[in-house]
Design a protein around this motif. Structure first.
Motif, PDB file in Angstrom:
ATOM      1  N   ASP A   1       0.869  -0.975  -0.258  1.00 35.63           N
ATOM      2  CA  ASP A   1      -0.089   0.098  -0.178  1.00 35.63           C
ATOM      3  C   ASP A   1       0.897   1.410  -0.002  1.00 35.63           C
ATOM      4  O   ASP A   1       1.469   1.649   1.261  1.00 35.63           O
ATOM      5  N   GLU A   2       0.990   1.842  -1.008  1.00 39.70           N
ATOM      6  CA  GLU A   2       1.962   2.857  -1.236  1.00 39.70           C
ATOM      7  C   GLU A   2       1.769   4.195  -0.394  1.00 39.70           C
ATOM      8  O   GLU A   2       2.438   4.802   0.104  1.00 39.70           O
ATOM      9  N   LEU A   3       0.245   4.387  -0.067  1.00 42.74           N
ATOM     10  CA  LEU A   3      -0.163   5.443   0.986  1.00 42.74           C
ATOM     11  C   LEU A   3       0.373   5.286   2.193  1.00 42.74           C
ATOM     12  O   LEU A   3       0.607   6.276   2.899  1.00 42.74           O
ATOM     13  N   ASN A   4       0.370   3.929   2.824  1.00 42.88           N
ATOM     14  CA  ASN A   4       0.738   3.683   3.919  1.00 42.88           C
ATOM     15  C   ASN A   4       2.185   3.058   4.294  1.00 42.88           C
ATOM     16  O   ASN A   4       2.528   3.394   5.475  1.00 42.88           O
ATOM     17  N   ASP A   5       2.502   2.310   3.351  1.00 41.48           N
ATOM     18  CA  ASP A   5       3.821   1.372   3.462  1.00 41.48           C
ATOM     19  C   ASP A   5       4.904   2.386   3.238  1.00 41.48           C
ATOM     20  O   ASP A   5       5.080   2.755   2.072  1.00 41.48           O
ATOM     21  N   ALA A   6       6.000   2.402   4.046  1.00 44.01           N
ATOM     22  CA  ALA A   6       7.120   2.804   3.733  1.00 44.01           C
ATOM     23  C   ALA A   6       8.413   1.738   3.449  1.00 44.01           C
ATOM     24  O   ALA A   6       8.735   1.122   4.582  1.00 44.01           O
ATOM     25  N   VAL A   7       8.627   1.431   2.418  1.00 47.45           N
ATOM     26  CA  VAL A   7       9.784   0.832   2.014  1.00 47.45           C
ATOM     27  C   VAL A   7      11.078   1.387   1.402  1.00 47.45           C
ATOM     28  O   VAL A   7      11.064   1.854   0.324  1.00 47.45           O
ATOM     29  N   ARG A   8      12.043   0.951   2.008  1.00 48.68           N
ATOM     30  CA  ARG A   8      13.287   1.518   1.481  1.00 48.68           C
ATOM     31  C   ARG A   8      14.280   0.349   1.343  1.00 48.68           C
ATOM     32  O   ARG A   8      14.574  -0.460   2.049  1.00 48.68           O
ATOM     33  N   VAL A   9      14.787   0.179  -0.036  1.00 45.68           N
ATOM     34  CA  VAL A   9      15.683  -0.661  -0.386  1.00 45.68           C
ATOM     35  C   VAL A   9      17.270  -0.138  -0.288  1.00 45.68           C
ATOM     36  O   VAL A   9      17.459   0.994  -0.699  1.00 45.68           O
ATOM     37  N   ARG A  10      18.085  -0.861   0.401  1.00 49.66           N
ATOM     38  CA  ARG A  10      19.309  -0.458   0.884  1.00 49.66           C
ATOM     39  C   ARG A  10      20.303  -1.366   0.426  1.00 49.66           C
ATOM     40  O   ARG A  10      20.284  -2.618   0.363  1.00 49.66           O
TER      41      ARG A  10
END
Length: 708
Positions: free
Chosen positions: A55-64
Motif C-alpha cells: 500500500d503505497e499510501l501507508n507503507d514505507a519501504v526502503r531498499v538499501r
C-alpha cells in the motif's frame, strides 16, 4: 496496522547474467545456490515478496545496498532507494543508483535496479527496511541472504575499463585459457596456462585478496587503484598475499613454480588455508594469477613477456656488470651494493583502463607487475604505468614509470678491474641494444596449443626501434628526469679500436647435447696484436643471477695484420648436466684485451636447453558427462634417470587441477600415462599437462577437445 514484512527476495542470477555478460561464472550456474553477479552500468531485476499487498499510501519501504564493513552514504558505499509504486521507469541519470517498479503480482513486486558505472567492485549486501508512513514505533529490517557481486564492465562506455573491440573483450575478459611466453628472445617458448576466472573459487578468492590488500572500500571503484592493489597482493611480501616467490631451485617444502598448470589450484590452496601464502611462484606464475584475478573482477588483462629485462636496483637507468682482473664476474659489484641484473625474460601484466589522473593520451594499456622486485611507496608493487609514457620516456607520470622504462631500455655497461684507474675500474663496453630485445603476448585471434602461431610481437608499443633517433631521444628524455643516470651517459672514449671481435650467438641446444663457444677475431691494424681472451659458460637462473661456473678458458695469442682468427671452447653434456638450475639456461661471456692499444671488448649471450614436449592423444570430440580417455607420452632426453617425478593435469570444464607422483624414469625411457575425464561443460576445452623431476622441470603439452 502493522508494517509490511518482507518474506523473500529473489535476484534471478541466471536471467540477469545475460545483460551483465556473466553467464560463464560457475557461481551463477550453481544448481543449489546460484549467486547474482552483475556489472557496473547494467540493470538487474529482483523481486520482493511481502506478507500482504503493498500500500503505497501507508507503507514505507526502503531498499538499501551496502558495501564494506562500515557502509557510508558520504563515501558512496551505502545506498538507500525508496520503493515508489508510481515509479515505472528508471531515471535518465545513469550515474546514480536508481530503481523502478517493473510489475506487481499480488504481494510480490518485481523491481528493476540500475548500477552506476562508478560503483565499487566487490560484494554488496542488500537489506530492506519497512515501516508505516509517519510512524516510528514499529519498523522491520530484512537482510537478503544473497551476496551480490558487482564487477567492472568493459562493455559499458562510461566504465573506466571500457573496450570497444568485441574480439579484445573475448580474449582479455572471457578467455579462460592463455599462453605465457618463457624461454629466450631467440627461442621463445609458449607455456599454456588455465586462468579459470569463471571457476567457483576465483571470484571469492579475488575479493579476499582485495580485502587483504588494505585498499579502502570507497576506493574500489577506481580501476587504477584496484589494479595497483592487485599488483601488491598477488605476492606475499607485505600483506600475506597469494604467492610466495622463490628462485633458488629448492622447492622441497612447497610446489615448484614449474609444476603449476593453472591458477585455480593456487587460489584453492589459498582459500583452504585461510589465506596462507602458497609456495611457490616466479614471475610467470605471479603474472598468470594476476590475469585470473583481474579478469574475474572485470579488468581486461593480458600477460606480457619482456626478453632481456633489466632490473635496475639504483635508478641509474643502466645495468652495471663488473669483472675482476681474471675475467670473473663480481656478482654484487666492487662495493657489494650493485645487484643489477638482466632477467632472461620477465613476465608482467597489461591492464586496460582510462587514466583520469594523467594527461590525455596516456590511457589504454597500463603495466602492472606483481613480482616483488623493488618497493614502491614502501610496498612491493609496481604500476599501473602507462605504456605510452614508457614508450616516450615520460618518467614523471604515476606509477613507477622510471623502473618500467629501464626494464625495456636500460643500457648494459661492463666494467673491468683496472689498477691504473682512480676508482679501480674502467669501462669495457656499453651495449645500447641488449635490453628489451623482444616483447611478446598472445594474439587475440589465434589459439595454438602446439605451435607459435599465436605469438604476437608488441615491442613497438613499449619502445621505439633500437638505434632510431626516437629511441635515443626517449632514453635521453628519461635521463633528464633521473639525476643518478646523467653521469653515466657521458663516457669519454679515446681508445683506438682496430681489432674486430664477434661472439657467435647460440640459439638453442637440445637437452643432453654438447655446445661450443665461438669468437671470431679480425686484426684490421697494420701491425700484430697481442690479445688476451677469457671465455666462460655459467648456469644461470632466469633472473640473470649466476648459479655455477660450468667451464672457463683463458689464453693469450698474437694475430698478424689483416689476419682472421677463430677461438673455440667446447662444453659437453657431462660438464653441464649436474650444474643446471631452473629453465636450463646458460650464459656465456667473452672478454678480450689488446695489449698494444689497451682496447677492451666484452660480449655475453644466453640460450636455453630445449626440453621434449608431452604428446597428448585423445578423440577430437567427447560427450558431456561421459568418460573421455586421454593418453600422455614423452621421452626422457637424458642419459641419467629422472627422480622425484610428478605430473599435473588440468582443463576448465574437463578436470580440476590434479597432481600425481610418479616413480623414477630410466635414461631415454618413453613414459606413457592414461587418464579418464568426465566433461562438465560443453564447447572447446583445453587440457594441459606438466611434468617435473629433480633433473628437468617444465616438460609440458596441451590439446584442444570439443565437448558436445
Amino acid at each position: 496496522m502493522e508494517p509490511i514484512e518482507v518474506q523473500l527476495t529473489e535476484f534471478y542470477p541466471k536471467n540477469n547474467s545475460t545483460e551483465s555478460h556473466t553467464e560463464e561464472y560457475d557461481l551463477v550456474n550453481s544448481p543449489e545456490f546460484p549467486t547474482p553477479i552483475f556489472r557496473r552500468g547494467c540493470n538487474f531485476f529482483f523481486a520482493i515478496r511481502f506478507n500482504r499487498d503493498f500500500d503505497e499510501l501507508n507503507d514505507a519501504v526502503r531498499v538499501r545496498f551496502g558495501f564494506g564493513p562500515k557502509p557510508s552514504a558520504i563515501k558512496g558505499t551505502r545506498i538507500i532507494l525508496p520503493l515508489l509504486a508510481r515509479q515505472k521507469v528508471l531515471p535518465k541519470d545513469t550515474n546514480r543508483w536508481s530503481l523502478c517498479v517493473n510489475r506487481i503480482e499480488g504481494s510480490t513486486i518485481v523491481l528493476q535496479v540500475h548500477i552506476p558505472c562508478s560503483a565499487q567492485v566487490g560484494i554488496w549486501k542488500c537489506s530492506i527496511q519497512t515501516n508505516i508512513c509517519g510512524r516510528r514505533d514499529a519498523r522491520y529490517d530484512y537482510k537478503a541472504k544473497d551476496d551480490i557481486y558487482i564487477l567492472f564492465n568493459p562493455w559499458c562506455k562510461d566504465d573506466g575499463v571500457y573496450m570497444d573491440s568485441e574480439d579484445e573483450k573475448k580474449e582479455y575478459i572471457l578467455n579462460e585459457n592463455g599462453k605465457i611466453w618463457c624461454g629466450t628472445f631467440k627461442k621463445p617458448i609458449g607455456r599454456q596456462w588455465i586462468f579459470g576466472q569463471f571457476d567457483d573459487i576465483a571470484l571469492p578468492a579475488a575479493i579476499l585478496l582485495l580485502d587483504k590488500s588494505g585498499l579502502a572500500p570507497a576506493d574500489r571503484g577506481s580501476p587504477v587503484l584496484v589494479a595497483r592493489a592487485i599488483s601488491a597482493v598477488i605476492n606475499s611480501v607485505d600483506d600475506g598475499g597469494l604467492l610466495e616467490g622463490k628462485w633458488d631451485g629448492d622447492y622441497s617444502d612447497g610446489i615448484s613454480p614449474h609444476a603449476w598448470t593453472g591458477s585455480i589450484a593456487i587460489l584453492d590452496q589459498y582459500l583452504r588455508t585461510n589465506g596462507s601464502p602458497v609456495k611457490y611462484g616466479q614471475c610467470w606464475v605471479f603474472s598468470a594469477a594476476t590475469v585470473t584475478v583481474c579478469r574475474a573482477l572485470g579488468i581486461p588483462c593480458r600477460s606480457v613477456t619482456n626478453y632481456v629485462s633489466a632490473h635496475d636496483t639504483n635508478c641509474s637507468l643502466t645495468v652495471d656488470k663488473f669483472f675482476d682482473l681474471f675475467g670473473n664476474k663480481i656478482d654484487d659489484g666492487p662495493e657489494g651494493d650493485c645487484s643489477d641484473t638482466c632477467w632472461n625474460f620477465h613476465v608482467w601484466n597489461d591492464v586496460w583502463m582510462t587514466r583520469p589522473d594523467l594527461p590525455h593520451g596516456y590511457g589504454g594499456w597500463q603495466i602492472i607487475d606483481a613480482t616483488p622486485q623493488e618497493q614502491s611507496d614502501k610496498i612491493f608493487r609496481c604500476g599501473p604505468a602507462s605504456v605510452e609514457a614508457v614508450r616516450k620516456g615520460v618518467v614523471g607520470y604515476l606509477y613507477d614509470t622510471p623502473f618500467v622504462f629501464s626494464e625495456v631500455n636500460a643500457d648494459v655497461v661492463h666494467f673491468k678491474e683496472d689498477e691504473n684507474s682512480d676508482w679501480g675500474f674502467s669501462r669495457l663496453s656499453v651495449n645500447k641494444y641488449h635490453v628489451g630485445r623482444k616483447i611478446l603476448t598472445k594474439r587475440i585471434d589465434v589459439t595454438d596449443e602446439k605451435g607459435n602461431s599465436d605469438m604476437w610481437n608488441v615491442t613497438s608499443f613499449y619502445k621505439n626501434p633500437e638505434g632510431s633517433e626516437a629511441e635515443r631521444l626517449s632514453v635521453y628524455n628519461a635521463v633528464k628526469g633521473v639525476p643518478k643516470a646523467q653521469h653515466l651517459y657521458d663516457f669519454p672514449d679515446n681508445i683506438k679500436e682496430d681489432v674486430f671481435f664477434d661472439l657467435v650467438d647460440i640459439d638453442a641446444v637440445p637437452f643432453g647435447e654438447s655446445f661450443e663457444l665461438v669468437v671470431n677475431i679480425e686484426n684490421k691494424a697494420d701491425a700484430p696484436r697481442k690479445i688476451t681472451t677469457v671465455m666462460s659458460a655459467t648456469s644461470i637462473y632466469y633472473t640473470g643471477v649466476s648459479a655455477e661456473t660450468i667451464k672457463k678458458s683463458q689464453g693469450t695469442f698474437s694475430v698478424n695484420p689483416g689476419q682472421k682468427e677463430v677461438i673455440r671452447m667446447s662444453v659437453t653434456a657431462e660438464e653441464y648436466l649436474n650444474k643446471l638450475v631452473d629453465h636450463g639456461l646458460i650464459k656465456i661471456y667473452a672478454i678480450t684485451t689488446v695489449e698494444e692499444t689497451k682496447q677492451t671488448w666484452s660480449e655475453e649471450d644466453d640460450f636455453t636447453l630445449i626440453k621434449p614436449e608431452i604428446v597428448i592423444q585423445a578423440a577430437d570430440t567427447c560427450i558431456k558427462g561421459e568418460d573421455c580417455v586421454v593418453n600422455f607420452s614423452f621421452q626422457n632426453p637424458l642419459t641419467v634417470p629422472l627422480t622425484e617425478c610428478s605430473y599435473t593435469l588440468e582443463g576448465p570444464g574437463l578436470q580440476r587441477p590434479k597432481s600425481i607422483k610418479y616413480g623414477d624414469i630410466q635414461p631415454k625411457e618413453v613414459v606413457n600415462l592414461t587418464e579418464t575425464f568426465q566433461a562438465k561443460r560443453t564447447g572447446e576445452r583445453l587440457i594441459v599437462a606438466n611434468f617435473t623431476s629433480k633433473q628437468i622441470q617444465g616438460i609440458s603439452g596441451s590439446r584442444k577437445i570439443i565437448v558436445q
